[in-house]
Design an enzyme around this catalytic site. Structure first.
Site, PDB file in Angstrom:
ATOM      1  N   CYS A 177      29.645 -11.959  50.061  1.00 53.92           N
ATOM      2  CA  CYS A 177      30.642 -12.639  49.223  1.00 53.92           C
ATOM      3  C   CYS A 177      30.847 -11.856  47.934  1.00 53.92           C
ATOM      4  O   CYS A 177      30.056 -11.984  46.989  1.00 53.92           O
ATOM      5  CB  CYS A 177      30.184 -14.057  48.909  1.00 53.92           C
ATOM      6  N   CYS A 202      31.134 -14.059  44.694  1.00 54.15           N
ATOM      7  CA  CYS A 202      29.884 -14.639  44.181  1.00 54.15           C
ATOM      8  C   CYS A 202      28.974 -13.587  43.562  1.00 54.15           C
ATOM      9  O   CYS A 202      28.429 -13.771  42.476  1.00 54.15           O
ATOM     10  CB  CYS A 202      29.136 -15.346  45.298  1.00 54.15           C
ATOM     11  N   ASP A 203      28.775 -12.506  44.296  1.00 51.75           N
ATOM     12  CA  ASP A 203      27.737 -11.548  43.922  1.00 51.75           C
ATOM     13  C   ASP A 203      28.248 -10.326  43.174  1.00 51.75           C
ATOM     14  O   ASP A 203      27.459  -9.540  42.664  1.00 51.75           O
ATOM     15  CB  ASP A 203      26.978 -11.104  45.173  1.00 51.75           C
TER      16      ASP A 203
END
Length: 520
Positions: free
Chosen positions: A346, A349-350
């Site tokens: 992701c 997200c990361d």
């Protein structure tokens, strides 16, 4: 700090609180403390049932940026280390509501399992406030803590604890620790958390207890809570028959989609919004929902018997498979070993964990190039590795990627292994498919974006599938087994799109109803 609009929303949410809840902040000093004090003071002002206290908790809390929830003077195991804004604001609101007596949206079988845990479980969830997957984990574990005094759950904003992040070699969120040891990394849902807890405590999975109040035989049972599954359940329920929907998580892949602009009649929405709309629509009908639960086995016959991960059994006359698909893994050395330590799926997200660092994106389709463009504004450089001779993404995305100075595209590249040093990814090795020469790229992160595989493993040997694992269906969504229908991304239907999945789910339900009529 909280706007009048947000406070009005909190007032609405907390209007029916049953118990008083106190937010207890650890005494001490920190450069962000004034901001947190203002945040909490504003928050509790929304309800006479909310209170704010500052005191020395004698080691119960991590730092002066940590606070816990107390109900009737007793800590209930839910803690926040940081300022729960962004996506985590809902986690705080739900924690307060559940602590005050609002009913949990967890299946009875799940609640019974959680209550049976008789050993101390201390969960620490490292999050980023920009991560849209993190709240699901925080909220699930907070509910577990609400149910069982042996369980505690602490949300930790990784951006405020850099030394802790460094010391635990965390490079992705959510990152969950249980009693000080790694428990889960990356995108993980409630069903997966329960699977992990069941593996640690198999003796607590009580099939007899889970079936203390079994459902009557259902007319149609739908497996899957994405667009196809919800459409199937609604269309079946509109026929006035008994319908159950089983889903490990509502929304499926859709829940992870940031922007949706091709759902006809809806110019623009997000995966989270669409998931909420699907569930709201489904709630208008008499549909039994079994959420956060998987189907382990299916006993085929005139009446099909489903055994759930909770131990419960459901009998049904017709079955609709709508289990969708999941991200495909590379399957190379160093991938699984480094999930959360440099390997991610992701970028949204990361990506922030790799600010000003070099990363790679594996995959040159739309998802891969979109990930590269997303990361390019955060990281130092992005190397896109595509297995085929040319990128497969839409030309408009390819044009944007080639125009970025910090995106480098390599075609005909077969990823061989991901290399780590001291627990963190440091390089990637790939083979040039033309020359067969091996090359190494020094980097800090690898984002895998190579497509999807159908969630059909539990059907092997029962239904006919394609070489790719897709359930083979005809134009009426019938499978190779009488009374079992399938729809959406798990099937051979071409073009995996939301609008197509909805249509296929509706068609599967109509076919199932026609089947039931003929059975009498």
């Amino acid at each position: 700090m909280l706007s009048a609009e947000i406070l009005d929303a909190v007032k609405t949410y907390t209007a029916h609180m049953k118990n008083d809840v106190t937010l207890v902040l650890q005494a001490g000093e920190h450069e962000k403390r004034a901001e947190l004090v203002t945040f909490l003071s504003d928050f509790v002002s929304a309800s006479e049932h909310l209170h704010f206290d500052i005191r020395d908790t004698e080691g119960q809390l991590r730092s002066p940026l940590s606070f816990m929830l107390e109900v009737d003077g007793l800590a209930n195991g839910i803690q926040f280390s940081g300022i729960p804004g962004g996506h985590e604001f809902n986690s705080l609101v739900l924690a307060v509501l559940h602590s005050s007596g609002t009913a949990l949206k967890l299946d009875d079988g799940i609640q019974q399992f959680i209550r049976r845990i008789d050993e101390p479980l201390k969960f620490e969830i490292f999050v980023s406030l920009s991560c849209h997957n993190c709240p699901d984990v925080v909220q699930a574990l907070n509910q577990f803590a609400t149910l069982n005094p042996n369980i505690s759950s602490e949300m930790i904003d990784g951006g405020l604890y850099p030394e802790l992040i460094e010391g635990r070699n965390i490079q992705g969120v959510p990152s969950v620790f249980l009693n000080g040891e790694v428990f889960a990394n990356g995108k993980v849902d409630t069903a997966q958390l329960l699977d992990k807890l069941s593996a640690l405590n198999p003796q607590l999975v009580d099939a007899e207890s889970s079936n203390h109040n079994p459902l009557p035989t259902q007319d149609v049972t739908v497996i899957g809570g994405g667009p196809a599954g919800v459409a199937a359940a609604i269309y079946a329920a509109r026929k006035g028959i008994k319908v159950t929907l089983i889903a490990d998580r509502m929304g499926g892949q859709v829940k992870d989609t940031q922007g949706i602009e091709n759902l006809i009649s809806v110019p623009k929405t997000t995966g989270t919004e669409l998931t909420g709309a699907l569930q709201t629509h489904m709630n208008d009908y008499d549909i039994t929902l079994k959420e956060h639960i998987r189907v382990d086995t299916i006993e085929n016959g005139t009446i099909k018997t489903l055994t759930l991960s909770s131990g419960e059994k459901i009998a049904t006359r017709a079955l609709i498979i709508a289990t969708g698909a999941k991200w495909r893994e590379l399957g190379v050395t160093g991938e699984k070993e480094n999930i959360g330590n440099g390997v991610a799926y992701c970028p949204h997200c990361d990506g922030p964990f790799f600010k000003n660092k070099d990363v790679a994106v594996i995959g040159g389709g739309n998802s891969g190039i979109e990930a590269a463009l997303d990361l390019a504004g955060i990281v130092k450089s992005v190397t896109v590795l595509e297995f085929a001779p040319a990128l497969r993404a839409d030309q408009i995305l390819v044009d944007q990627a080639t125009a970025r100075e910090n995106i480098n595209i390599i075609s005909n590249a077969a990823t061989q292994r991901i290399i780590a040093d001291n627990g963190k990814v440091c390089a990637l090795e790939y083979e040039d498919r033309n020359s067969h020469a091996l090359h190494s790229v020094e980097l800090s992160g690898v984002f895998v974006q190579i497509g999807l595989i159908p969630n059909s493993d539990f059907l092997q040997g029962m239904l006919e599938t394609s070489p790719y694992g897709e359930v083979i269906i005809n134009e009426r969504n019938e499978t190779s087994a009488p009374g079992i229908f399938a729809c959406g991304d798990v099937t051979t239907v071409p073009y995996k799109q939301i609008v197509i999945a909805m249509g296929e789910g509706s068609k599967a339900a109509l076919s199932a109803f026609d089947y039931l009529l003929k059975q009498g």
